[in-house]
Motif scaffolding. Structure first.
Motif, short mmCIF file in Angstrom:
data_model
loop_
_atom_site.label_atom_id
_atom_site.label_comp_id
_atom_site.label_asym_id
_atom_site.label_seq_id
_atom_site.Cartn_x
_atom_site.Cartn_y
_atom_site.Cartn_z
N ASP A 284 0.95 -1.05 -0.15
CA ASP A 284 0.08 0.04 -0.19
C ASP A 284 0.89 1.19 -0.02
O ASP A 284 0.43 2.33 -0.61
CB ASP A 284 -0.91 -0.07 1.07
CG ASP A 284 -2.10 -0.81 1.18
OD1 ASP A 284 -2.30 -1.20 -0.29
OD2 ASP A 284 -2.83 -1.25 1.89
N GLU A 285 2.10 1.17 0.74
CA GLU A 285 2.78 2.30 0.61
C GLU A 285 3.44 2.56 -0.79
O GLU A 285 3.78 3.59 -1.30
CB GLU A 285 4.00 2.10 1.90
CG GLU A 285 3.43 2.34 3.23
CD GLU A 285 4.55 2.84 4.16
OE1 GLU A 285 5.50 3.18 3.87
OE2 GLU A 285 4.30 2.85 5.44
N ARG B 254 2.11 1.63 -3.69
CA ARG B 254 1.39 2.51 -4.38
C ARG B 254 0.99 3.99 -4.06
O ARG B 254 0.84 4.87 -4.90
CB ARG B 254 -0.22 1.81 -4.21
CG ARG B 254 0.05 0.15 -4.62
CD ARG B 254 -1.43 -0.45 -4.48
NE ARG B 254 -1.34 -1.76 -5.10
CZ ARG B 254 -1.16 -2.80 -4.21
NH1 ARG B 254 -1.28 -2.58 -2.91
NH2 ARG B 254 -1.19 -4.08 -4.69
N ASP C 120 3.87 -6.60 5.22
CA ASP C 120 2.70 -6.95 4.73
C ASP C 120 2.62 -8.86 5.15
O ASP C 120 1.64 -9.30 4.69
CB ASP C 120 2.69 -7.00 3.23
CG ASP C 120 2.01 -5.72 2.72
OD1 ASP C 120 1.64 -4.95 3.87
OD2 ASP C 120 2.28 -5.26 1.61
#
Length: 272
Positions: free
Chosen positions: A59-60, A62, A98
């Motif tokens: 997510d980081e 992205r 993750d």
């Protein structure tokens, strides 16, 4: 030079060398690092732009792509340089934030996710280049155990991730054929005096300058403007592991990668 480059893992070793050289040559340099203080200090030193992200959290990754796209109207070169090495001798299996096996996450999944997210910007900036920092050390990938849960070894994990990166680079180059965006992968130099080599307690063979100049050539050499889908050993075109040229393996790797990314982080699977 009115050109913009994003370098991941720019606060030390090869990444820092490239950031300094390109900044001195007049490039607009976007430096990525995991440590906020070190990243911002380097950006201040070079009058560059700082981007902080943990590449072990997709997510980081992205979010990094979104911030880069918001910060610049063009991106001429993406250098996927950030990486995790062998780890200490005999080290245990490690996981990313993750929950992915750490070398798979940083050395393979993060470049895949970041590059995909930045492709629209790269396509809009043609001619543009993607330079993936790989390794001559490549090992066959167990597609039934991408996360390396069985018989773990840090050296093999690193080499599996670097083979996956090379294979994916060749697929990416084929996908981008005719678009004006090129993609190549290189082994910059053997065992440079970097943090990952020190951690692995390996003897130094090459200098960062040697690896830097080989990588810089892929970034800047006008004669390589249309070169794509090539593995370089230093400055020379070379052959990656045979599996990287196997269409069947590449198709299975792509399928396994898509499945892994679609399933989401192991740490979150099965949660409500």
């Amino acid at each position: 030079m009115d050109a913009t480059v994003l370098i991941t893992g720019a606060t030390s070793g090869l990444g820092r060398w490239l950031a300094v050289e390109l900044s001195n040559a007049g490039w607009t340099v976007l430096v990525h690092g995991r440590d906020p203080e070190r990243t911002r200090a380097l950006a201040a030193e070079l009058d560059a732009r700082a981007f902080v992200a943990d590449l072990g959290a997709l997510d980081e990754v992205r979010g990094l792509a979104e911030r880069v796209a918001d910060a610049t109207p063009r991106l001429d070169v993406l250098v996927n340089n950030a990486g995790v090495g062998f780890g200490p001798p005999g080290g245990a299996r490690e996981t990313s934030r993750d929950g992915h096996e750490l070398r798979l996450a940083i050395d393979y999944l993060a470049p895949v996710v970041l590059t995909r997210a930045l492709l629209p910007l790269l396509r809009a900036s043609t001619p543009a280049r993607i330079v993936n920092v790989g390794s001559v050390g490549q090992a066959p990938v167990d597609l039934d155990d991408l996360e390396f849960t069985r018989g773990y070894d840090g050296v093999v994990a690193y080499r599996r991730a670097k083979l996956a990166l090379a294979a994916w680079t060749f697929d990416l180059a084929a996908e981008l054929s005719g678009t004006g965006v090129t993609a190549n992968v290189l082994h910059p130099a053997s065992l440079m005096p970097t943090n990952m080599v020190r951690e692995a307690r390996r003897g130094v063979v090459s200098t960062v300058d040697e690896g830097g100049r080989a990588t810089l050539r892929l970034i800047t050499d006008p004669q390589l403007r249309t070169t794509s889908g090539v593995y370089f050993d230093g400055a020379r075109p070379a052959r990656a592991h045979a599996d990287a040229y196997d269409a069947g393996f590449r198709a299975r790797l792509a399928e396994a990668t898509e499945r892994l990314l679609a399933e989401g982080p192991p740490a979150h699977r099965g949660s409500a």
